[in-house]
Design a protein around this motif. Structure first.
Motif, PDB file in Angstrom:
ATOM      1  N   LEU A 142       0.834  -1.203   0.000  1.00 38.54           N
ATOM      2  CA  LEU A 142       0.000   0.000   0.000  1.00 38.54           C
ATOM      3  C   LEU A 142       0.870   1.254   0.000  1.00 38.54           C
ATOM      4  CD1 LEU A 142      -2.740  -0.979   2.627  1.00 38.54           C
ATOM      5  CD2 LEU A 142      -3.121  -0.487   0.212  1.00 38.54           C
ATOM      6  N   ARG A 177       6.337  -2.857  -3.559  1.00 35.28           N
ATOM      7  CA  ARG A 177       5.423  -3.210  -4.645  1.00 35.28           C
ATOM      8  C   ARG A 177       6.181  -3.865  -5.798  1.00 35.28           C
ATOM      9  NH1 ARG A 177       0.426   0.529  -6.205  1.00 35.28           N
ATOM     10  NH2 ARG A 177       0.207   0.288  -3.974  1.00 35.28           N
ATOM     11  N   ASP A 198      -3.164  -4.479  -6.848  1.00 36.15           N
ATOM     12  CA  ASP A 198      -3.591  -3.084  -6.732  1.00 36.15           C
ATOM     13  C   ASP A 198      -4.556  -2.714  -7.854  1.00 36.15           C
ATOM     14  OD1 ASP A 198      -3.334  -0.288  -5.723  1.00 36.15           O
ATOM     15  OD2 ASP A 198      -2.422   0.019  -7.677  1.00 36.15           O
TER      16      ASP A 198
END
Lengths: 65, 133
Positions: free
Chosen positions: B66, B71, B79
């Motif tokens: 997040l 990521r 996502d």
């Protein structure tokens, strides 16, 4: 998609985290690939195959159920 | 191509916490201008708390994803799907709200133009993405 990433990693005595670092992804992503929950992108699949020195189609089996 | 030896693709771990704080300040400012400083302070507190949670939860993959600094391609896919799901939820809520408004004898404002915006944005995205790919 079925794959033998776990077996190849085990042959080289690598931890998931070490392979993840080498591939530039998270340990959880390697775990998901090994458990057939996540099919990697083509660049990651090629990188994995190159890392282990095997053809991509030997590492991933799209026929297996 | 995958960049090897670098760990997950990283963004700054400060972006989302600072974005949360900035949003909190915007809520405070708007509420203050609107004559509800208490509500604004509450909003700022909630958003600052979210920012702190994001900053402190570095061991969790979910938090790092997040936040942006943990990521990778799998989390980017997660996502994308989560964003699509939240968009769909908002559109369904807007349709229900618009129908309720119309059934109550009202004009349907402002849900009508919000729905039109969503529809046009979707069509524009389809055209642009199809053109680029």
């Amino acid at each position: 998609m079925k794959n033998n990433v776990r077996a190849l990693r085990a042959q080289r005595n690598l931890a998931q985290g070490q392979l993840a670092d080498a591939m530039g992804v998270s340990r959880q992503t390697i775990n998901s690939i090994e458990n057939d929950r996540y099919t990697p992108s083509l660049p990651l699949a090629i990188a994995l195959a190159r890392y282990f020195g095997v053809p991509v189609e030997e590492m991933f089996d799209d026929q297996a159920r | 191509m995958i960049k090897q030896g670098s760990g997950p693709a990283t963004g700054s771990k400060w972006f989302m916490p600072l974005f949360s704080l900035g949003l909190g300040v915007a809520i405070l400012t708007a509420s203050w201008i609107g004559g509800h400083p208490g509500l604004g302070l509450y909003g700022l507190g909630v958003m600052a708390g979210c920012g702190l949670l994001l900053l402190a939860g570095g061991r969790s993959e979910t938090i790092r994803g997040l936040r942006g600094d943990g990521r990778d391609e799998r989390f980017a896919q997660i996502d994308l799907r989560a964003t699509a799901f939240s968009g769909l939820a908002v559109i369904v809520a807007l349709i229900v709200a618009w129908l309720v408004q119309v059934a109550s004898g009202h004009s349907g404002r402002p849900y009508d133009w919000l729905l039109a915006t969503a529809g046009l944005a979707y069509l524009l995205a389809i055209v642009l993405l199809r053109w680029r790919r």
